[in-house]
Design an enzyme around this catalytic site. Structure first.
Site, short mmCIF file in Angstrom:
data_model
loop_
_atom_site.label_atom_id
_atom_site.label_comp_id
_atom_site.label_asym_id
_atom_site.label_seq_id
_atom_site.Cartn_x
_atom_site.Cartn_y
_atom_site.Cartn_z
N LEU A 18 0.74 -1.14 -0.09
CA LEU A 18 -0.03 0.02 -0.13
C LEU A 18 0.85 1.15 0.19
CD1 LEU A 18 -2.79 1.53 0.15
CD2 LEU A 18 -2.72 1.25 2.60
N TYR A 140 -3.81 -10.59 14.84
CA TYR A 140 -3.54 -9.54 13.76
C TYR A 140 -4.92 -8.67 14.02
CZ TYR A 140 -4.28 -7.12 9.39
OH TYR A 140 -4.39 -6.24 8.06
N1 LIG Z 1 -2.77 -6.57 2.37
C1 LIG Z 1 -3.96 -6.74 2.57
O1 LIG Z 1 -4.71 -7.44 1.94
C2 LIG Z 1 -4.82 -5.88 3.56
C3 LIG Z 1 -6.13 -6.09 3.94
C4 LIG Z 1 -6.76 -5.28 4.75
C5 LIG Z 1 -5.94 -4.15 5.53
N2 LIG Z 1 -4.57 -4.12 5.26
C6 LIG Z 1 -4.03 -3.12 6.11
O2 LIG Z 1 -3.12 -2.25 5.05
C7 LIG Z 1 -1.94 -1.57 5.41
C8 LIG Z 1 -0.69 -1.84 4.51
O3 LIG Z 1 -0.65 -3.29 4.36
P1 LIG Z 1 0.25 -3.85 3.09
O4 LIG Z 1 -0.31 -5.09 2.38
O5 LIG Z 1 0.58 -2.87 2.39
O6 LIG Z 1 1.32 -4.61 4.02
P2 LIG Z 1 2.98 -4.83 3.62
O7 LIG Z 1 3.04 -5.09 2.23
O8 LIG Z 1 3.34 -6.01 4.45
O9 LIG Z 1 3.65 -3.71 4.18
C9 LIG Z 1 3.84 -3.23 5.53
C10 LIG Z 1 4.93 -2.26 5.66
O10 LIG Z 1 5.05 -1.78 7.03
C11 LIG Z 1 6.52 -1.67 7.11
N3 LIG Z 1 6.81 -2.11 8.55
C12 LIG Z 1 6.63 -3.27 9.25
N4 LIG Z 1 7.07 -2.79 10.68
C13 LIG Z 1 7.56 -1.59 10.63
C14 LIG Z 1 8.15 -0.68 11.50
N5 LIG Z 1 8.39 -1.38 12.93
N6 LIG Z 1 8.48 0.52 11.18
C15 LIG Z 1 8.22 0.96 10.08
N7 LIG Z 1 7.55 0.01 9.01
C16 LIG Z 1 7.40 -1.15 9.49
C17 LIG Z 1 6.97 -2.96 6.30
O11 LIG Z 1 8.56 -2.44 6.03
P3 LIG Z 1 9.50 -3.41 5.81
O12 LIG Z 1 9.29 -3.74 4.24
O13 LIG Z 1 10.81 -2.95 6.03
O14 LIG Z 1 9.41 -4.75 6.64
C18 LIG Z 1 6.24 -2.76 5.09
O15 LIG Z 1 6.70 -1.54 4.26
C19 LIG Z 1 -1.78 -2.29 7.05
O16 LIG Z 1 -2.40 -1.49 7.93
C20 LIG Z 1 -2.74 -3.56 6.81
O17 LIG Z 1 -3.12 -4.02 8.24
C21 LIG Z 1 -4.01 -4.82 4.31
#
Ligand SMILES: NC(=O)c1ccc[n+]([C@@H]2O[C@H](COP(=O)([O-])OP(=O)(O)OC[C@H]3O[C@@H](n4cnc5c(N)ncnc54)[C@H](OP(=O)(O)O)[C@@H]3O)[C@@H](O)[C@H]2O)c1
Length: 303
Positions: A18, A140
């Site tokens: 995202l 989660y």
């Molecule tokens: N993906 C889905 O289907 C889905 C569905 C519903 C809601 N969401 C929500 O959407 C949002 C984005 O999700 P996403 O799918 O983009 O997840 P993602 O691809 O796993 O990305 C998560 C990001 O958070 C970073 N991160 C983790 N720990 C961190 C820390 N301590 N400090 C700073 N950055 C940190 C990671 O960095 P690194 O790259 O360094 O690990 C990564 O850039 C989240 O809030 C998630 O709960 C996602």
């Protein structure tokens, strides 16, 4: 805050799926500044701030350096099974990280846009409206719900946006449900897909545009944003097969019990979009239309 023109948005978690979309989706009039825990391509060290949300000082430093009008938090521990295996880590990133961000934003008078999930619901009666009772069934979902409370209980202005099953394509990002299924089927691999988990697949670019748009509106509280169609994971993959003319016999329907994932999933946990439609009337393409674009982007990236 300014009048909405050329405001600055600090995007935390810019290296995630995202986060990347928030930084590169076409959108006029907002100055977007990326911040990541581990800046990596396409970001250069020099144009991406280093922010670990569990490190309060790094958060405060970034906010005071950039002096944004808004912060969008796309950082999370979003691996559902990883959170179940390591609930302490999930809590540190999702709850303590949100607390660090909200404190820094409060002190600087900056709005925070928070991203949450349909997994705050137990999935017994979805799709859900914003006002429906929450009851997460895994670590989660529990940490994301607690993070919501941290934001909603604070005087800091800014919305909490719940979303579901993100899909789309960005090079170098972890596979999402759609890219995993499509890549596996294109390679002729058999995949096992659950028939008893329902939600609305959400185009990551459409979510990113919605989140950036919220920085110009005065909305507070919880709002749902997801794709317009509600279906099972199995149906999503059947649509992928139809869209790309792939062999549907490679898709083996299973129940979540048979799949045996570590964390339980809410079975029927889609999101109702009535509030978002009423207030913001977002332009949403169909799942099939967005699938075609995702497939094309994957094809171009593969060269
Ligand atoms: N993906 C889905 O289907 C889905 C569905 C519903 C809601 N969401 C929500 O959407 C949002 C984005 O999700 P996403 O799918 O983009 O997840 P993602 O691809 O796993 O990305 C998560 C990001 O958070 C970073 N991160 C983790 N720990 C961190 C820390 N301590 N400090 C700073 N950055 C940190 C990671 O960095 P690194 O790259 O360094 O690990 C990564 O850039 C989240 O809030 C998630 O709960 C996602």
């Amino acid at each position: 805050m300014g009048d909405g023109s050329n405001e600055t948005v600090l995007i935390v978690g810019a290296s995630g799926f995202l986060g990347r979309a928030l930084c590169d989706v076409p959108y006029q009039g907002l100055n977007r500044v990326p911040a990541a825990r581990n800046p990596r391509p396409p970001f250069l060290e020099s144009d991406c701030l280093r922010v670990d949300v569990t490190d309060a000082e790094s958060v405060v430093r970034a906010v005071s350096q950039v002096r944004p009008d808004w912060v969008i938090n796309a950082a999370a521990e979003a691996g559902v099974d990883r959170c179940e295996r390591n609930p302490g880590l999930a809590h540190r990133v999702n709850v303590c990280g949100t607390r660090n961000l909200i404190r820094a934003c409060e002190n600087a008078g900056v709005g925070l846009v928070t991203v949450s999930t349909n997994y705050v619901f137990d999935g017994q009666a979805g799709p859900y409206a914003e006002t429906d009772p929450t009851n997460p069934v895994n670590a989660y979902g529990r940490t994301k719900l607690e993070a919501e409370s941290v934001v909603l209980d604070s005087p800091c202005h800014g919305p909490v946006v719940r979303t579901a099953v993100l899909y789309g394509y960005r090079t170098g990002c972890r596979p999402n449900f759609v890219t995993w299924a499509l890549e596996s089927l294109l390679c002729g691999e058999t995949i096992r897909v659950v028939t008893d988990e329902w939600a609305n697949p959400t185009c990551v670019d459409e979510l990113a545009v919605f989140l950036l748009g919220l920085c110009r509106r005065k909305f507070r509280g919880v709002i749902h944003f997801a794709g317009p169609e509600f279906m099972s994971r199995y149906e999503m993959v059947k649509r992928i097969c139809r869209c790309f003319n792939l062999d549907a016999d490679l898709v083996v329907p299973v129940t979540s019990r048979e799949l045996g994932q570590i964390a339980p999933r809410p079975p029927c946990a889609g999101l109702k979009l009535d509030l978002a439609r009423e207030l913001f009337d977002p332009a949403l393409k169909s799942f099939s239309e967005n699938l075609k674009r995702t497939g094309e982007e994957m094809r171009v990236a593969a060269g």
